[in-house]
Structure formats: C-alpha cells, structure tokens
Motif scaffolding. Structure first.
Motif, PDB file in Angstrom:
ATOM      1  N   GLY A  51       0.843  -1.185   0.000  1.00  0.00           N
ATOM      2  CA  GLY A  51       0.000   0.000   0.000  1.00  0.00           C
ATOM      3  C   GLY A  51       0.875   1.231   0.000  1.00  0.00           C
ATOM      4  O   GLY A  51       1.719   1.410  -0.870  1.00  0.00           O
ATOM      5  N   ARG A  52       0.710   2.069   1.021  1.00  0.00           N
ATOM      6  CA  ARG A  52       1.542   3.260   1.132  1.00  0.00           C
ATOM      7  C   ARG A  52       2.751   3.056   2.049  1.00  0.00           C
ATOM      8  O   ARG A  52       3.526   3.992   2.277  1.00  0.00           O
ATOM      9  CB  ARG A  52       0.704   4.431   1.661  1.00  0.00           C
ATOM     10  CG  ARG A  52      -0.418   4.864   0.716  1.00  0.00           C
ATOM     11  CD  ARG A  52      -1.132   6.081   1.261  1.00  0.00           C
ATOM     12  NE  ARG A  52      -2.190   6.533   0.348  1.00  0.00           N
ATOM     13  CZ  ARG A  52      -2.948   7.592   0.569  1.00  0.00           C
ATOM     14  NH1 ARG A  52      -2.788   8.306   1.680  1.00  0.00           N
ATOM     15  NH2 ARG A  52      -3.877   7.933  -0.307  1.00  0.00           N
ATOM     16  N   VAL A  53       2.893   1.850   2.560  1.00  0.00           N
ATOM     17  CA  VAL A  53       3.976   1.579   3.501  1.00  0.00           C
ATOM     18  C   VAL A  53       5.182   1.004   2.753  1.00  0.00           C
ATOM     19  O   VAL A  53       5.084  -0.058   2.135  1.00  0.00           O
ATOM     20  CB  VAL A  53       3.522   0.577   4.588  1.00  0.00           C
ATOM     21  CG1 VAL A  53       4.671   0.281   5.550  1.00  0.00           C
ATOM     22  CG2 VAL A  53       2.314   1.123   5.327  1.00  0.00           C
ATOM     23  N   PRO A  54       6.338   1.685   2.773  1.00  0.00           N
ATOM     24  CA  PRO A  54       7.528   1.156   2.102  1.00  0.00           C
ATOM     25  C   PRO A  54       8.111  -0.014   2.881  1.00  0.00           C
ATOM     26  O   PRO A  54       8.352   0.080   4.085  1.00  0.00           O
ATOM     27  CB  PRO A  54       8.483   2.344   2.085  1.00  0.00           C
ATOM     28  CG  PRO A  54       8.058   3.198   3.230  1.00  0.00           C
ATOM     29  CD  PRO A  54       6.584   3.006   3.380  1.00  0.00           C
ATOM     30  N   ALA A  55       8.323  -1.134   2.196  1.00  0.00           N
ATOM     31  CA  ALA A  55       8.906  -2.313   2.832  1.00  0.00           C
ATOM     32  C   ALA A  55      10.355  -2.521   2.422  1.00  0.00           C
ATOM     33  O   ALA A  55      11.184  -2.967   3.216  1.00  0.00           O
ATOM     34  CB  ALA A  55       8.095  -3.559   2.476  1.00  0.00           C
TER      35      ALA A  55
END
Length: 247
Positions: free
Chosen positions: A18-22
C-alpha cells in the motif's frame, strides 16, 4: 567487476505494501558461483526482497538476470531462466510423498532430466532417498527443509534463493544444511541466502549485506562483516548455537 561474472544485478529496488515502504532503494550484486547473504532482524524486509526478486510482489527499480531485464517476467518465466526460491514456510505438499514432491519441482523437465535431477538431490540429501515414499507431512523440520531445497533444485537453478533455511532447526541439522549450501556453491550454483542468524550466514558467505528497515545499511566481504564493530553485538550476539553448528 567483470560483467560476465554477474548473475543477478539489482538497483534501486523498491517494494511497497500500500503506502507503507517495505524495501527502499536496495541495490545488490550476485556473482556466478557465489554465496551472497542478506542479514537483518525480523521486519527488516528480507523476505519481501526475495519475494519481489522471484516476481511474487510488484516492485520498482531494475532487476537483471544474466544480463536480461526480468522486471516484467512472471514467476514461471523467472523459473525457466534458472531462478528458484525456497520460502521460509517451505510450502510442501503435505499429503504427497517425498518423491512426488520432488517430481513436481521438475514438472517441465523431460524424463532424462528428471532422473538426473533426482539423483543429484538424493546425493545431496541421502535421507530423502531412504524415505522417498514417506508422506511429507510426517517429516521432521530438518527433513522438510531438505525436501524444500531438493524440490527447488529439481528445476536445475542457476540462482537458488533461500529464506531462513536454519529457522527452527537444531544446530546439527543447521550444520548439514549449510554444508549443502556450500556444496551447491562449489558446483557453480549462485546462492542468495537470507538469514536472521547472521553468524551462521557470514561463516559460509562470500559477500554480505546488512538490511535495516527496508534499506541496505552496510555491505562488504563476509569475513570483514563478521568482524565489523558496526555489525557486532546487534547481529552476531545471539548466534552462539549456529556458530557451534558450523564449527
């Protein structure tokens, strides 16, 4: 670096949930016949990195394999090029025998190739040969890891990616698994080894990357990383059991 010796080149790789950088702007190089390890704590992004390289997750950035851009290729296409992944969960077919699980790993190979691949796997893991008709769900943790690796090897990969192969295994079993990884390297198979157990990984690797919060923060020769004070107690302090396993 000799470009002919490069098996996989990764540059600026980014993966988001989603909008979370992994995974954030990761770059790494794997040379032919080399063990490269990525170490780091849980949640660092190591498993996500492997999944994206296998094509299981969408990503941005550049990924090439033997000089071919593979960013748009499916998992099956990447496998056909010679890339295999052994996931942390091992993902075996529990109701099938060892031999049937192995056969599924070579479903696109001809009969002669299947036979040669199986002989190679059984030479690496004699216990699988002894129990070839045993149902997979009845195997011990170590045997399941052997079978997961064996199934991946049935495709005759040029690059084998391993996600936490020592997870949950006794030190003696860990030693055997890591010795097999070294044998594969000696046979010319490139290895990308993701491990939380940094000490064990660095003892067999040629080159290493340290990952924190989705980024590569340190890289270098594995022997140098093993004595680097920046790595030190943060990553090596808890590896006594694995250190004993590979000594």
């Amino acid at each position: 670096m000799d470009k002919q010796a490069i098996q996989m080149q990764v540059s600026g790789l980014c993966v988001n949930y989603g909008r979370v950088p992994a995974v954030q702007t990761v770059s790494l190089t794997i040379k032919t016949g080399q063990i490269v390890t990525v170490i780091g704590a849980n949640g660092a992004g190591k498993t996500t990195l492997l999944a994206s390289l296998m094509g299981l997750l969408p990503s941005d950035g550049m990924v090439s394999f033997q000089g071919t851009d593979i960013r748009r290729l499916s998992v099956e296409q990447r496998m056909s090029l010679g890339i295999s992944l052994v996931p942390e969960q091992r993902d075996l077919f529990g109701s099938m025998t060892i031999e049937d699980n192995l056969d599924l790993g070579a479903f696109r190979r001809g009969r002669a190739d299947l036979r040669r691949s199986k002989e190679h796997v059984f030479a690496l893991f004699p216990r699988l040969k002894e129990r070839r008709q045993q149902i997979a769900e009845t195997l011990s943790g170590g045997e399941r890891q052997m079978l997961a690796m064996g199934r991946a090897l049935m495709a005759q990969p040029r690059l084998l990616m391993l996600d936490e192969p020592s997870l949950g295994l006794a030190p003696l079993i860990v030693r055997g698994i890591l010795q097999t990884v070294e044998k594969l390297r000696d046979e010319g198979v490139s290895i990308l080894l993701v491990e939380q157990n940094a000490r064990a990984a660095l003892q067999i690797a040629d080159y290493g990357y340290v990952m924190e919060l989705g980024r590569i923060v340190i890289e270098g020769d594995a022997n140098n990383l093993a004595t680097d004070p920046r790595v030190g107690e943060v990553y090596l302090g808890g590896g006594k059991a694995a250190a004993e396993a590979v000594n």
